[in-house]
Design a protein around this motif. Structure first.
Motif, PDB file in Angstrom:
ATOM      1  N   CYS A  64     -14.487 -26.807  28.500  1.00 28.21           N
ATOM      2  CA  CYS A  64     -14.716 -25.909  29.641  1.00 28.21           C
ATOM      3  C   CYS A  64     -13.513 -25.856  30.577  1.00 28.21           C
ATOM      4  N   THR A  65     -12.342 -26.204  30.097  1.00 34.48           N
ATOM      5  CA  THR A  65     -11.158 -26.244  30.939  1.00 34.48           C
ATOM      6  C   THR A  65     -10.608 -24.838  31.181  1.00 34.48           C
ATOM      7  N   THR A  66      -9.584 -24.765  32.033  1.00 31.27           N
ATOM      8  CA  THR A  66      -8.942 -23.479  32.297  1.00 31.27           C
ATOM      9  C   THR A  66      -8.356 -22.906  31.019  1.00 31.27           C
ATOM     10  N   ARG A  67      -7.774 -23.752  30.212  1.00 29.75           N
ATOM     11  CA  ARG A  67      -7.207 -23.274  28.940  1.00 29.75           C
ATOM     12  C   ARG A  67      -8.302 -22.729  28.037  1.00 29.75           C
ATOM     13  N   ASP A  68      -9.443 -23.417  27.960  1.00 25.01           N
ATOM     14  CA  ASP A  68     -10.552 -22.911  27.148  1.00 25.01           C
ATOM     15  C   ASP A  68     -11.040 -21.568  27.669  1.00 25.01           C
ATOM     16  N   PHE A  69     -11.101 -21.443  28.996  1.00 19.85           N
ATOM     17  CA  PHE A  69     -11.492 -20.175  29.611  1.00 19.85           C
ATOM     18  C   PHE A  69     -10.508 -19.079  29.239  1.00 19.85           C
ATOM     19  N   MET A  70      -9.209 -19.400  29.285  1.00 12.69           N
ATOM     20  CA  MET A  70      -8.186 -18.419  28.922  1.00 12.69           C
ATOM     21  C   MET A  70      -8.298 -18.017  27.462  1.00 12.69           C
ATOM     22  N   ASN A  71      -8.501 -18.997  26.574  1.00 12.87           N
ATOM     23  CA  ASN A  71      -8.647 -18.690  25.156  1.00 12.87           C
ATOM     24  C   ASN A  71      -9.860 -17.807  24.896  1.00 12.87           C
ATOM     25  N   TYR A  72     -10.946 -18.080  25.606  1.00 10.22           N
ATOM     26  CA  TYR A  72     -12.139 -17.244  25.455  1.00 10.22           C
ATOM     27  C   TYR A  72     -11.836 -15.809  25.857  1.00 10.22           C
ATOM     28  N   LEU A  73     -11.186 -15.634  27.003  1.00  8.83           N
ATOM     29  CA  LEU A  73     -10.872 -14.280  27.477  1.00  8.83           C
ATOM     30  C   LEU A  73      -9.893 -13.585  26.549  1.00  8.83           C
ATOM     31  N   ARG A  74      -9.009 -14.354  25.954  1.00  7.94           N
ATOM     32  CA  ARG A  74      -7.998 -13.751  25.092  1.00  7.94           C
ATOM     33  C   ARG A  74      -8.547 -13.375  23.725  1.00  7.94           C
ATOM     34  N   TYR A  75      -9.300 -14.275  23.108  1.00  6.29           N
ATOM     35  CA  TYR A  75      -9.730 -14.072  21.724  1.00  6.29           C
ATOM     36  C   TYR A  75     -11.127 -13.469  21.595  1.00  6.29           C
ATOM     37  N   ILE A  76     -11.969 -13.639  22.600  1.00  4.25           N
ATOM     38  CA  ILE A  76     -13.347 -13.156  22.505  1.00  4.25           C
ATOM     39  C   ILE A  76     -13.565 -11.915  23.361  1.00  4.25           C
TER      40      ILE A  76
END
Length: 449
Positions: A64-76
């Motif tokens: 649930c980190t900022t990086r995970d949030f960014m990856n979600y927004l980028r790939y999903i």
């Protein structure tokens, strides 16, 4: 520890097709309500431990980190530019507010002179030398207040901050390591000028203003039509922000844009991210779990049917509750994106982009949410179709995807949510199984064999 049994995971929020459909007053009202609710208890299925502010501040653990949030927004969600712009703006506002007052005076606070003429005198009090810089701009007619030290003929004008470096926490960082780093060789000033021309505004670059070159890059990348990370702004919003940036580099010039972006992140992207993160298995694994759930239900019903048609006593029909209980609980959990086997170990599948990542790659974000890799580089596109992990993942067979690599879930709040959903699934399965078995037990013996 689990949350109340009535807990409901966040509902999926559909993105608005255009920012024009969100009135500014409604945007600000909803944003303020979101901030208030995010700081007290459970809000729309999101505990305080997983609030937007805690994620951005780096106060949570994977996944649930900022990086995970960014990856979600980028790939999903395919909308990483919103979070990238938000992180840049937060850092930019901090750097601007840390400037000496004589440098901030070169970029007065912005107010819409057309909609709020009564507030003009409240924001800008320019000395003669500074006012001369704004000749021909909307600030030219602002009240002028002399500053004794600036009237001194021996006064030395302040040095304009270099766009290639800035300071944070007492340390100097080169812009190639910052969230607003630029690796592209595009002439951003020329592209920014084109954006002003298309908006019907005359480009008047005031290079003496702090961070003017950086603002030109931001206009080229996030504001101008065809930018590599163009924000979803209406024509009216784009024209308004260009009008403001034409005159000042003060963070207030981006007020309306950042309001819309933050509203989208808090009220749309963040709930969808938490809902997606609750799922501990990939799609093949979830489909496989649903198949197991249906198989368990069919096995339980078949067992109850055979025992009912036979001459066995009614007590034997209770055996079918085992298949029903396992099948229904597995199906209910899978319906919410969870695999009960993975949950039993508090594991989750690695995401496709995580499977093929190298340990030599940058970590993405520090604990403060500051970007340190190219993920938020202000020149690169968010397109990922050419990334090598896509072809590698497509080559994996279905069985391998079902049993992909697993990793332990580190975030306690997320484990508590999954524990609650698992308990709900067990409770629902127990109630339904009792009802179904009770119906079968009430049926007379078939005595067919």
């Amino acid at each position: 520890m689990v949350y109340p049994i009535t807990y409901r995971r966040p509902s999926h929020v559909s993105y608005t097709s255009s920012s024009e459909s969100i009135p500014d007053s409604q945007t600000r009202q909803t944003l303020n309500a979101s901030i208030r609710s995010g700081s007290s208890g459970m809000s729309h299925g999101i505990p305080e431990a997983l609030s937007f502010d805690r994620i951005i501040a780096g106060g949570v653990c994977p996944p649930c980190t900022t990086r995970d949030f960014m990856n979600y927004l980028r790939y999903i969600e395919l909308a990483a530019e919103n979070l990238q712009f938000f992180l840049w703006y937060r850092d930019y506002a901090k750097r601007f507010n840390d400037l000496p007052e004589n440098q901030q005076a070169l970029s007065p606070e912005w107010t819409d002179v057309n909609s709020e003429p009564e507030n003009q005198a409240r924001f800008n009090h320019l000395n003669p030398e500074t006012a001369a810089i704004f000749e021909g701009t909307d600030f030219a007619n602002e009240p002028r207040v002399a500053e004794p030290e600036r009237d001194n003929p021996f006064f030395t004008p302040p040095h304009t901050p270099n766009d290639n470096s800035y300071k944070r926490d007492g340390e100097s960082f080169d812009s190639s390591e910052a969230s607003f780093a630029l690796t592209s060789k595009t002439d951003h000033t020329q592209r920014a000028s084109g954006a002003f021309e298309r908006a019907g505004l005359k480009w008047k670059p005031l290079s003496v203003q702090p961070y003017r070159e950086e603002i030109s890059r931001i206009i080229s990348i996030y504001i101008a039509d065809g930018g590599t990370r163009q924000l979803n702004l209406s024509s009216r919003e784009r024209t308004a922000v260009l009008h403001a940036l034409q005159n000042t580099t003060h963070p207030s010039a981006l007020h309306h844009v950042i309001t819309t972006v933050e509203w989208t992140l808090r009220c749309q992207a963040h709930p969808n991210f938490i809902r997606w993160t609750i799922c501990n298995g990939n799609r093949p694994r979830v489909i496989f779990a649903r198949g197991l759930g249906v198989s368990g239900i069919v096995l339980g019903l078949a067992t109850a049917t055979i025992l009912t048609l036979s001459s066995a006593g009614r007590a034997w029909r209770v055996i079918s509750i085992l298949g029903l209980l396992i099948g229904i609980s597995t199906l209910v959990a899978a319906w919410k994106g969870m695999c009960v086997v993975l949950h039993g170990m508090h594991h989750r599948h690695l995401r496709p982009w995580e499977l093929f990542s190298s340990d030599d790659e940058p970590s993405g974000y520090d604990m403060k949410g500051n970007s340190v890799d190219s993920l938020t580089s202000n020149s690169s596109s968010n397109s990922y179709e050419d990334e090598p992990w896509i072809a590698k993942y497509e080559k994996r067979n279905v069985i391998r995807k079902v049993f992909d690599r697993e990793v332990w879930i580190q975030e306690p709040a997320l484990r508590q949510i999954q524990d609650t959903i698992f308990l709900q699934a067990i409770l629902a399965a127990f109630i339904l199984s009792i009802i179904i078995v009770g119906i079968f037990c009430a049926i007379p013996h078939g005595n067919y064999f």
